[in-house]
Design a protein around this motif. Sequence first.
Motif, mmCIF file in Angstrom:
data_model
loop_
_atom_site.group_PDB
_atom_site.id
_atom_site.type_symbol
_atom_site.label_atom_id
_atom_site.label_comp_id
_atom_site.label_asym_id
_atom_site.label_seq_id
_atom_site.Cartn_x
_atom_site.Cartn_y
_atom_site.Cartn_z
ATOM 1 N N VAL A 1 -2.489 17.402 20.385
ATOM 2 C CA VAL A 1 -3.488 17.155 19.349
ATOM 3 C C VAL A 1 -3.112 15.925 18.530
ATOM 4 C CG1 VAL A 1 -4.554 18.115 17.289
ATOM 5 C CG2 VAL A 1 -4.255 19.520 19.304
ATOM 6 N N GLY A 2 -1.812 15.724 18.324
ATOM 7 C CA GLY A 2 -1.376 14.508 17.641
ATOM 8 C C GLY A 2 -1.822 13.270 18.391
ATOM 9 N N ILE A 3 -1.698 13.303 19.702
ATOM 10 C CA ILE A 3 -2.145 12.173 20.522
ATOM 11 C C ILE A 3 -3.653 11.999 20.385
ATOM 12 C CG2 ILE A 3 -2.483 11.407 22.907
ATOM 13 C CD1 ILE A 3 0.195 12.702 23.583
ATOM 14 N N ALA A 4 -4.377 13.124 20.453
ATOM 15 C CA ALA A 4 -5.832 13.056 20.404
ATOM 16 C C ALA A 4 -6.315 12.417 19.105
ATOM 17 C CB ALA A 4 -6.425 14.452 20.556
ATOM 18 N N PHE A 5 -5.639 12.767 18.005
ATOM 19 C CA PHE A 5 -6.144 12.336 16.704
ATOM 20 C C PHE A 5 -5.485 11.050 16.185
ATOM 21 C CE2 PHE A 5 -7.499 16.892 15.317
ATOM 22 C CZ PHE A 5 -8.485 16.850 16.289
ATOM 23 N N ALA A 6 -4.565 10.484 16.936
ATOM 24 C CA ALA A 6 -3.802 9.352 16.404
ATOM 25 C C ALA A 6 -4.720 8.195 16.012
ATOM 26 C CB ALA A 6 -2.798 8.882 17.439
ATOM 27 N N GLN A 7 -4.387 7.606 14.870
ATOM 28 C CA GLN A 7 -5.205 6.491 14.391
ATOM 29 C C GLN A 7 -4.694 5.159 14.917
ATOM 30 O OE1 GLN A 7 -4.091 4.202 11.800
ATOM 31 N NE2 GLN A 7 -6.033 3.151 11.407
ATOM 32 N N ASN A 8 -3.419 5.132 15.305
ATOM 33 C CA ASN A 8 -2.878 3.876 15.814
ATOM 34 C C ASN A 8 -1.917 4.161 16.955
ATOM 35 O OD1 ASN A 8 -0.273 4.516 14.644
ATOM 36 N ND2 ASN A 8 -1.253 4.067 12.688
ATOM 37 N N MET A 9 -1.562 3.102 17.635
ATOM 38 C CA MET A 9 -0.753 3.228 18.828
ATOM 39 C C MET A 9 0.641 3.763 18.510
ATOM 40 S SD MET A 9 -1.319 2.852 21.967
ATOM 41 C CE MET A 9 -0.164 3.355 23.223
ATOM 42 N N PHE A 10 1.147 3.432 17.321
ATOM 43 C CA PHE A 10 2.482 3.865 16.931
ATOM 44 C C PHE A 10 2.527 5.391 16.819
ATOM 45 C CE2 PHE A 10 5.522 4.690 13.398
ATOM 46 C CZ PHE A 10 6.661 4.357 14.096
ATOM 47 N N THR A 11 1.541 5.937 16.102
ATOM 48 C CA THR A 11 1.464 7.388 15.964
ATOM 49 C C THR A 11 1.310 8.035 17.335
ATOM 50 O OG1 THR A 11 0.270 6.950 13.935
ATOM 51 C CG2 THR A 11 0.282 9.210 14.718
ATOM 52 N N LEU A 12 0.438 7.445 18.136
ATOM 53 C CA LEU A 12 0.200 7.990 19.461
ATOM 54 C C LEU A 12 1.494 8.029 20.260
ATOM 55 C CD1 LEU A 12 -2.878 7.233 21.643
ATOM 56 C CD2 LEU A 12 -0.662 7.510 22.677
ATOM 57 N N PHE A 13 2.247 6.934 20.167
ATOM 58 C CA PHE A 13 3.492 6.845 20.936
ATOM 59 C C PHE A 13 4.470 7.951 20.548
ATOM 60 C CE2 PHE A 13 7.824 5.223 21.484
ATOM 61 C CZ PHE A 13 7.815 5.034 22.854
ATOM 62 N N ILE A 14 4.573 8.206 19.246
ATOM 63 C CA ILE A 14 5.511 9.241 18.800
ATOM 64 C C ILE A 14 5.134 10.590 19.405
ATOM 65 C CG2 ILE A 14 6.295 10.533 16.794
ATOM 66 C CD1 ILE A 14 5.996 7.980 15.210
ATOM 67 N N PHE A 15 3.859 10.926 19.326
ATOM 68 C CA PHE A 15 3.442 12.222 19.864
ATOM 69 C C PHE A 15 3.544 12.244 21.384
ATOM 70 C CE2 PHE A 15 1.677 12.593 15.624
ATOM 71 C CZ PHE A 15 2.041 13.887 15.324
#
Lengths: 492, 117, 496
Positions: free
Chosen positions: A131-145
Amino acid sequence: MNQVVFLEPALAIQLALAIPALGTVLIALTGRWPNLRDTLMVATAVAMFTMVLQVLPEVLAGGRPGVTLFELFPGLRIAFEVEPLGMLFGLIASGLWIITSLYAIGYMRGAGEANHTRFHACFAVALFAAVGIAFAQNMFTLFIFYEILTISTYPLVAHKQNVAAKMGARTYIGLLLGTSIGFQLVAIIATWWMTGSLDFTDGGIMEGHVGYGMGALLLVLYMYGIGKAALMPFHRWLPSAMVAPTPVSALLHAVAVVKAGVFTVLKVATYLFGLDYLSNLWTTEVIMYIAAFSLLAASTVALQKDNLKARLAYSTVSQLSYITLGAMLVSQLATIGGGMHIAMHAFGKITLFFCAGAIYVASKKTNISEMDGIGRRMPFTMGAFLLGALCVIGAPPMGGLWSKWHLVVGAADAGQVLMIFVFMISTLLNIAYLLTPVVRAFMLPPTDGYKGGIKEAPLLCVVPLSITALGCVALFFIADPLRNMLAGIFAG
Amino acid sequence: MEWLGLYNYWVVVVLMMVGFYIVIAQGNLVKKIVGLNIFQTSVFIFFISLAKLDGGTAPVYVEGITEYSNPLPHVLILTAIVVGVALTAMGLALVVRVHELYGSIEEDEIHEQDGKH
Amino acid sequence: MDLLIQHLPALQVVLPMLAAPIVMLMARAPRLAWAATTLTTWLTLGVSILLVQQVLLHGSISYHMGGWVPPVGIEYFVDPANIVVLLIISLMGAISMPFALRSVEQEVDKAKHGLFYAAFLLANCGLLGITITGDAFNIFVFFEISALASYALIAMGKDRRAVMSSYQYLVMGTVGTTFLLIGIGFMYIMTGTLNLIDLAQRLPEVNDTGTIRAAFAFLVVGISLKLALFPLHLWLPNAYTYAPSMITVFLSATATKVAIYVLLRIIFSVFGYEFSFSELNLGYVLMPLAMLGILIPSIVAIFQTNIKRMLAYSSVAQVGYMILGVSFASTLGLMASVVHLFNHAVTKAALFMALACIIYRVGGVSLDRMAGIAKQMPWTMAAFVLAGLSLIGIPLTVGFVTKWHLLLAALEGGLWPVAVFLLGTSLLATIYIWKVVEAAYLKEPAEGAQPVREAPMSLLLPTWALTVACLYFGIDTSLPVDLANRAAETLMGGYL
């Protein structure tokens, strides 16, 4: 719809993340009381799905609710924003988790697996990450999840703790971490360095900051860096992951993990590169051909696999390439088709895996050659298998029809006639490798001295797989609202 | 001639190399300490001699004397010698402990007893 | 109060120095010795914090020892660059003392506690002295004070190999400091001064002489020995492995960091950026050494079965990261190095503390003895995993802050391959941390292994304090980043 909405979207987003995190802790703490633990797990799944649902109306209305948690350095944020693609992925992942959690209880008890608590806790972390990946606002957040997802699924793959499981898990984590750090992170840092931003923005952030030559290189780095999309030759991790218990293969390696991969591909293509920019890169077409090759090659390999789960795994590799290919066609229709295929394939493939697991629980059989006549013993399971198979093939009246339709029309739209043939050949291959088990199960006489009568897997296995099979049919009829929501990607 | 004129520095260099060589080449722990001492002493001599002026005396005001040696390096070396003594004591103390524990002060024998590390 | 504030720089060093002999006299009462030492370290920390405050408020402080005006007298000099290091040392001293109580009781002979703590205070004093002093010869003396104390401390380890590794450290360390002394001598010949600021002013006139170049070479090599720059690191793995746990925690967090600080001071402040990098091209020497120093020890670490030793090799690799930042010769790279001084201190101390907890219960930290330990010591292992993530450089930990700035610095210098190299080597760290995680979480305990309990609170709390710091400063990065930025700018600006 409005009756179930009672929370602000921003709050709901945070809760959708907090609930599985909290659920993990609760599951870990209540390990001594299996019934309480399993109840808590289902409750967590339901609560999480409810929270994801809260966000839906605003997204349907064209809004993009978001929230920023904190800022590491100026411009580098941990932030969330829900757009149509993410909404879809979030709904699928959290929705199917409810069904999978029920199935997992039945499977884990039925198959006599050990270490239930660790298993369920890691499962909850994986969903948190999805869900973190789905909702990420930027690539950095997405990468962490993305990385949390990789790491949290490792214990699941290695669950059996025998040599095969450990070897499989090692390939799994090695390839996924290796590509993500070696390629993806490099690409992310380069993007940040050149554009000063990692936010997912309509129309992309590259134009005007990154030259086309550099952009072409970045594209390759991203596409291979997102190892979860299983583009050949970095697809080996997916068959390796099949040593895991079946609920993991079903939800994670047919839905959450692999879809996180192609979801990221779509996100990067539309919101970081932007379709217009993408059409100017010479590597776009190269990746497209690689995806086409990957698609056909994986189908061919699937044809030769006797182990049912291995066959399904290679089928997944092939289906993921549909979506990557869709993104590389650089057409709005194909992108939407790719998005829809996330949903359609999710339902189809999870059904197939559930069936494979049910067969294993009921008869301990894993190879297709041993499954002659098994349909007489397990009619519900094999019936669901047929529906799932048809959905993945893309035959009516299954949801899979629509996504393939969009992809093919998108290919025509982009003037890639060759790709239309690729889709067609692949569909033929799909029929060949997915329908043979069904045919053998129903048409051939049993070889193992079967006497007659129905002997299905436990109810907690059969009910979930029936639900998802019916879901495949339902998607055929609700494809239009889905399409409209995804069209919102290009509305901004 | 100028090269030879600065013979004190040559002495320093030779002593330094001798000391350094002993530290590296000797397997006996006590001899290593001796080497270390020679090595350090060469540096002390270097400091002392660089402060010495031809014909200069100690910096005490005496009528008729105009040239003095620089006292600062000498003071520094006084400190450095104290440090050196402490080091030697520490090193020898360790050697004593090593002898108690291993019954030998030869490096190769000690390594043999400990396996590879 | 004014008087106190005025003499803070002296107190910083004098406090532990005077406390040491007093503690030594408490040999009969180990608990009392411990209490007195703890008090001293906390007071020292207080002084450091006050100094930070003073520097942030009023700028750099110049303190004249005994009232003698420099360059004749010895000057203590506190500026944004060394205040970070002072803070690290006193913080680590203060936080490792509560931890020491149980750990040292178990690992060190009771009769020696008074001496042990006295030596610990002297090591502390020496490190603080190196950092704060503005006099070249004083640096040498403090180096020797801290080194002598560390030799003694390391030799008190339980294993008999501790004595041998202490001896090896003594030989190599002495060669290093003697080189330093030679370098100082050369500088003195040419300039007639030992005060660092004075040196910085007078050196440019004599820059192009062989003597000064030789001085520079001796200084860099000598300090590199002390900071364990590859390939001069041979003393470090053994020393860290066999020292008492608490000493490993303290030394790994401070000793090499201080040496790195001295190197920075010499390169940037005394000789100046121009001389070091434009004339002598120090970057060309440091960068390959740093990269080899990251690569080879990381690979060696993967093959270690003693986890303490594995982390020791990892420390050598981390020194490589710090030197790599220096070799970029840019403010950003320097900033990354300085922030890594802090980040690595916190991370590695947390890791070694977690290991110390395991040693306390299990008695050793070989890979097979740690099999299945996570079930028995869940809190300890959780701390190890989190700090391990920080060591790898996962986002939301302090390790990431360093990696991020190092990467940006590499890109800023147009060094693409180095950026890729940095990411690749993080993978190596992942492998060796993962090996531990796999053993602790996924393996069953060996047959016949005694079940153990979770470590006592007095060990867990400091471990977790540092672990939480790893995470907290990884999310709220402003404080370390801000301090490091000031430090880097100060260093780049030289003394003038």
